[in-house]
Motif scaffolding. Structure first.
Motif, PDB file in Angstrom:
ATOM      1  N   LYS A  21      30.487  42.472  26.221  1.00 53.65           N
ATOM      2  CA  LYS A  21      30.924  40.918  26.777  1.00 53.65           C
ATOM      3  C   LYS A  21      31.120  41.258  28.303  1.00 53.65           C
ATOM      4  O   LYS A  21      31.659  42.292  28.648  1.00 53.65           O
ATOM      5  N   ILE A  22      30.233  40.555  28.981  1.00 50.28           N
ATOM      6  CA  ILE A  22      29.977  40.736  30.595  1.00 50.28           C
ATOM      7  C   ILE A  22      30.124  39.630  31.074  1.00 50.28           C
ATOM      8  O   ILE A  22      29.876  38.382  30.843  1.00 50.28           O
ATOM      9  N   GLN A  23      30.921  39.818  32.423  1.00 47.67           N
ATOM     10  CA  GLN A  23      31.244  38.697  33.131  1.00 47.67           C
ATOM     11  C   GLN A  23      31.025  39.271  34.627  1.00 47.67           C
ATOM     12  O   GLN A  23      30.817  40.684  34.834  1.00 47.67           O
ATOM     13  N   TYR A  24      30.998  38.659  35.664  1.00 49.80           N
ATOM     14  CA  TYR A  24      31.032  39.144  36.942  1.00 49.80           C
ATOM     15  C   TYR A  24      32.494  39.658  37.146  1.00 49.80           C
ATOM     16  O   TYR A  24      33.610  39.093  36.751  1.00 49.80           O
ATOM     17  N   ALA A  25      32.678  40.822  37.879  1.00 46.36           N
ATOM     18  CA  ALA A  25      33.805  41.372  38.214  1.00 46.36           C
ATOM     19  C   ALA A  25      34.579  40.388  39.305  1.00 46.36           C
ATOM     20  O   ALA A  25      34.095  39.714  39.982  1.00 46.36           O
ATOM     21  N   LYS A  26      36.169  40.609  39.240  1.00 43.15           N
ATOM     22  CA  LYS A  26      36.847  39.619  39.822  1.00 43.15           C
ATOM     23  C   LYS A  26      37.119  40.457  41.243  1.00 43.15           C
ATOM     24  O   LYS A  26      37.446  39.855  42.296  1.00 43.15           O
ATOM     25  N   THR A  27      37.236  41.729  41.248  1.00 42.48           N
ATOM     26  CA  THR A  27      37.582  42.604  42.296  1.00 42.48           C
ATOM     27  C   THR A  27      36.277  43.581  42.813  1.00 42.48           C
ATOM     28  O   THR A  27      35.627  43.978  41.975  1.00 42.48           O
TER      29      THR A  27
END
Length: 246
Positions: A93-99
Motif C-alpha cells: 500500500k503506497i502513498q506520498y510521504a507526509k514528512t
C-alpha cells in the motif's frame, strides 16, 4: 487522522502533495530489516535514482518503509505502477510521504549525511575507466597481423578459426535468469517469480553471482513468467531470461 497518515503516510486525498518520498505499509514483518531494504531498493530502482530507503526495527514502524527518490516524477511513477504489488506475499500500500525523509531519519537516530554517499557516486567512473581499458586492450588485439597479411604465411585449409553454430535450447519448465545484481538473493527473486502460477523454487549458485534458475510446474507456466518478467529491472539491471539447458 487515519493510522496510516499518523504513521507518516499520506496521499493527495489527505491533502499531501506529490513529493520525492513514498510511504509504504502492509509490508511483511517477518522479513529481516536489511533484506527488506535491499529488496525495496531492487524493486523501486527501475523508476529512477533512489537517494535512500528507510525502514526501522521499532515496533511503531514495523511493516512500513520510506523510499526517497531523486525527483517527484520517479516517485509518482513508482506509486502508480507498484500499488498493490505482491511484495513477499503481501500487497504493498503506497502513498506520498507526509514528512521529509531526513526528518524521519533524525527522529529515529538513523540519519546518514549525503556526503557519505560519494563513494557510491564514484562507482560509475571506475566502471567507465575499466571499460575504456578493456576497449584499448581489444583495439590492441586488432592490431596484430592476421594470417596472410603483410607477408605472413596463410594458414593451411581447415586450420582457421572454427565457426560455432548457435545452440538450440528447447523450451522447458526451468528458466535461466542472467544480468542480476551480484547482491541479489533467492528470496528477492522469489518475490518476483512466485506471483505467477506453477512457481516451485529459485536456485542460485554461490560461486557464480548474477545468475539464477527458476523452476515452474510445466513449460507453459515457465513461458508465461518469462514473457511477463523479461527485461524487468532490478537495481537498474534488466533481467535477461531464457530457458535453461537440459
Amino acid at each position: 487522522m487515519s493510522g496510516e497518515a499518523a504513521a507518516g503516510g499520506g496521499g493527495e486525498a489527505n491533502g499531501v502533495q506529490p513529493n520525492v518520498t513514498i510511504y509504504i505499509n502492509n509490508l511483511n514483518e517477518k522479513i529481516k530489516l536489511e533484506a527488506l531494504k535491499k529488496s525495496l531498493n531492487a524493486v523501486f530502482s527501475q523508476f529512477g535514482k533512489i537517494i535512500e530507503v528507510l525502514a526501522f526495527k521499532t515496533l511503531k514502524h514495523k511493516g512500513q518503509a520510506w523510499v526517497v527518490f531523486e525527483d517527484v516524477a520517479s516517485a509518482t511513477e513508482a506509486l502508480k505502477r507498484m500499488q498493490d504489488f505482491p511484495f513477499y506475499d503481501k500487497p504493498m500500500k503506497i502513498q506520498y510521504a507526509k514528512t521529509k525523509s531526513d526528518v524521519i531519519a533524525k527522529a529515529d537516530g538513523t540519519f546518514v549525511p549525503r556526503e557519505k554517499r560519494k563513494r557510491n557516486d564514484e562507482k560509475p567512473e571506475k566502471k567507465q575507466k575499466r571499460e575504456q581499458h578493456h576497449d584499448v586492450n581489444q583495439a590492441g588485439v586488432g592490431m596484430h597481423a592476421y594470417p596472410g597479411a603483410y607477408g605472413a604465411p596463410p594458414l593451411p585449409f581447415g586450420a582457421g578459426p572454427k565457426v560455432m553454430m548457435p545452440e538450440i535450447i528447447v523450451p522447458n519448465n526451468i528458466l535461466f535468469v542472467q544480468e542480476l545484481p551480484h547482491d541479489a538473493t533467492a528470496l528477492m527473486l522469489q518475490m518476483f517469480f512466485c506471483q505467477y502460477p506453477g512457481f516451485k523454487e529459485v536456485r542460485m549458485i554461490e560461486a557464480k553471482p548474477g545468475i539464477a534458475f527458476v523452476e515452474y510446474g510445466d513449460e507453459g507456466q515457465a513461458t508465461a513468467a518469462m514473457n511477463l518478467l523479461q527485461g524487468f529491472k532490478i537495481k537498474e539491471n534488466p533481467m535477461r531470461i531464457t530457458y535453461a539447458k537440459k
